[in-house]
Design a protein around this motif. Sequence first.
Motif, mmCIF file in Angstrom:
data_model
loop_
_atom_site.group_PDB
_atom_site.id
_atom_site.type_symbol
_atom_site.label_atom_id
_atom_site.label_comp_id
_atom_site.label_asym_id
_atom_site.label_seq_id
_atom_site.Cartn_x
_atom_site.Cartn_y
_atom_site.Cartn_z
ATOM 1 N N ASP A 65 -10.025 4.407 0.013
ATOM 2 C CA ASP A 65 -8.949 5.073 0.753
ATOM 3 C C ASP A 65 -7.641 4.753 0.036
ATOM 4 N N TYR A 66 -7.468 5.335 -1.145
ATOM 5 C CA TYR A 66 -6.355 4.917 -2.001
ATOM 6 C C TYR A 66 -4.994 5.330 -1.454
ATOM 7 N N GLU A 67 -4.931 6.368 -0.635
ATOM 8 C CA GLU A 67 -3.634 6.735 -0.058
ATOM 9 C C GLU A 67 -3.130 5.631 0.868
ATOM 10 N N ARG A 68 -4.016 5.099 1.672
ATOM 11 C CA ARG A 68 -3.617 3.983 2.542
ATOM 12 C C ARG A 68 -3.325 2.732 1.725
ATOM 13 N N GLU A 69 -4.108 2.515 0.672
ATOM 14 C CA GLU A 69 -3.895 1.361 -0.208
ATOM 15 C C GLU A 69 -2.495 1.408 -0.828
ATOM 16 N N ILE A 70 -2.097 2.563 -1.302
ATOM 17 C CA ILE A 70 -0.747 2.727 -1.849
ATOM 18 C C ILE A 70 0.298 2.506 -0.762
ATOM 19 N N ALA A 71 0.032 3.048 0.435
ATOM 20 C CA ALA A 71 0.990 2.907 1.528
ATOM 21 C C ALA A 71 1.203 1.449 1.911
ATOM 22 N N VAL A 72 0.127 0.691 2.000
ATOM 23 C CA VAL A 72 0.241 -0.717 2.403
ATOM 24 C C VAL A 72 0.768 -1.580 1.262
ATOM 25 N N ASN A 73 0.120 -1.478 0.104
ATOM 26 C CA ASN A 73 0.434 -2.401 -0.996
ATOM 27 C C ASN A 73 1.773 -2.133 -1.657
ATOM 28 N N LEU A 74 2.111 -0.856 -1.813
ATOM 29 C CA LEU A 74 3.341 -0.527 -2.527
ATOM 30 C C LEU A 74 4.458 -0.088 -1.587
ATOM 31 N N THR A 75 4.216 0.985 -0.815
ATOM 32 C CA THR A 75 5.276 1.465 0.075
ATOM 33 C C THR A 75 5.672 0.390 1.085
ATOM 34 N N GLY A 76 4.697 -0.318 1.629
ATOM 35 C CA GLY A 76 5.001 -1.385 2.575
ATOM 36 C C GLY A 76 5.810 -2.509 1.949
ATOM 37 N N THR A 77 5.454 -2.863 0.721
ATOM 38 C CA THR A 77 6.206 -3.906 0.011
ATOM 39 C C THR A 77 7.640 -3.457 -0.262
ATOM 40 N N ILE A 78 7.800 -2.218 -0.708
ATOM 41 C CA ILE A 78 9.148 -1.686 -0.943
ATOM 42 C C ILE A 78 9.951 -1.676 0.357
ATOM 43 N N HIS A 79 9.310 -1.264 1.440
ATOM 44 C CA HIS A 79 9.976 -1.235 2.741
ATOM 45 C C HIS A 79 10.485 -2.627 3.114
ATOM 46 N N GLY A 80 9.634 -3.633 2.935
ATOM 47 C CA GLY A 80 10.053 -4.995 3.226
ATOM 48 C C GLY A 80 11.190 -5.469 2.344
ATOM 49 N N LEU A 81 11.112 -5.124 1.069
ATOM 50 C CA LEU A 81 12.180 -5.501 0.140
ATOM 51 C C LEU A 81 13.530 -4.944 0.581
ATOM 52 N N TYR A 82 13.558 -3.657 0.890
ATOM 53 C CA TYR A 82 14.829 -3.045 1.240
ATOM 54 C C TYR A 82 15.329 -3.464 2.618
ATOM 55 N N LEU A 83 14.421 -3.708 3.547
ATOM 56 C CA LEU A 83 14.852 -4.240 4.843
ATOM 57 C C LEU A 83 15.532 -5.598 4.657
ATOM 58 N N GLY A 84 14.932 -6.425 3.812
ATOM 59 C CA GLY A 84 15.523 -7.736 3.565
ATOM 60 C C GLY A 84 16.811 -7.670 2.782
ATOM 61 N N LEU A 85 16.823 -6.824 1.737
ATOM 62 C CA LEU A 85 17.976 -6.768 0.840
ATOM 63 C C LEU A 85 19.171 -6.030 1.430
ATOM 64 N N GLU A 86 18.921 -4.999 2.213
ATOM 65 C CA GLU A 86 20.021 -4.144 2.666
ATOM 66 C C GLU A 86 20.510 -4.462 4.075
ATOM 67 N N ASN A 87 19.765 -5.282 4.803
ATOM 68 C CA ASN A 87 20.196 -5.573 6.160
ATOM 69 C C ASN A 87 19.940 -7.008 6.576
ATOM 70 N N TYR A 88 18.672 -7.395 6.693
ATOM 71 C CA TYR A 88 18.351 -8.589 7.459
ATOM 72 C C TYR A 88 18.631 -9.909 6.735
ATOM 73 N N ILE A 89 18.052 -10.130 5.571
ATOM 74 C CA ILE A 89 18.289 -11.401 4.889
ATOM 75 C C ILE A 89 19.686 -11.453 4.288
ATOM 76 N N ILE A 90 20.127 -10.362 3.695
ATOM 77 C CA ILE A 90 21.445 -10.358 3.060
ATOM 78 C C ILE A 90 22.560 -10.652 4.056
ATOM 79 N N ASN A 91 22.397 -10.236 5.299
ATOM 80 C CA ASN A 91 23.451 -10.394 6.308
ATOM 81 C C ASN A 91 23.199 -11.503 7.325
ATOM 82 N N HIS A 92 21.977 -12.008 7.392
ATOM 83 C CA HIS A 92 21.648 -12.910 8.495
ATOM 84 C C HIS A 92 20.935 -14.180 8.051
#
Length: 242
Positions: free
Chosen positions: A82-109
């Motif tokens: 199920d490579y579409e889900r694999e890409i979503a979890v492994n890559l898109t999910g990781t990118i999502h976490g990176l930007y949440l941390g960098l653009e809002n949560y860790i950078i500011n809090h």
Amino acid sequence: MFEISGKVALITGGASGIGLATARELLANAAKVISICDINQQAGEKHWKDFANLEDAFKHTLDKFKNIDILVNNAGIANDEDYEREIAVNLTGTIHGLYLGLENYIINHRAGSEGVIINTASVAGTNVFPILPVYGATKSAVISMTMTLGHKINYERTKVKILAVAPGYTDTDITKFPKYRNEFEQALGEKILKMLEPQTPEFLAKEMVKLITEKPSGTVWIVQEHKEAIEYTLTTLNIPLF
């Protein structure tokens, strides 16, 4: 050196395996709070729900504990079937976490002057393997994202240190039960795995804590066969901006 004592950490994929071992190791090093977010792998669930849940985890952690200092961006699956889900979890999910941390949560809090994001990649992203090609591709992309967003130019702006660990064969459910695309890859994968000696999640977690505390932003570290982490390197463009 980044000081773990008294810090708040959020771990994705933290309910088992590498994530759970890392949670325990951070607590052993006097982390104040470990907040665990694990992906919902029930059949038929939509990918976006996992990503919404991740932001909810950031919000809940911040509301309850007032700051976020460390993100262990660890959630992942090995499922080329199920490579579409694999890409979503492994890559898109990781990118999502990176930007949440960098653009809002860790950078500011964050509580201190520096925050940390450590991504879980894989040696499958540092070498050419004849099996699980999509899995390997997602982990190569995680390594690239780590080196790019963790570059000193970006670090000087954010003061969020970004690292990646690239584990070798580690004794987790992901490595015990990978899902291959076809019978040929499955037979080959089973043969390869029998030749390897797995390391424990607990050993890997100890090395990850060392990376969090000691290593510079933008670096990637291979940990395999119960040996000390070694740095994985790529060439950076030599232009005046850098």
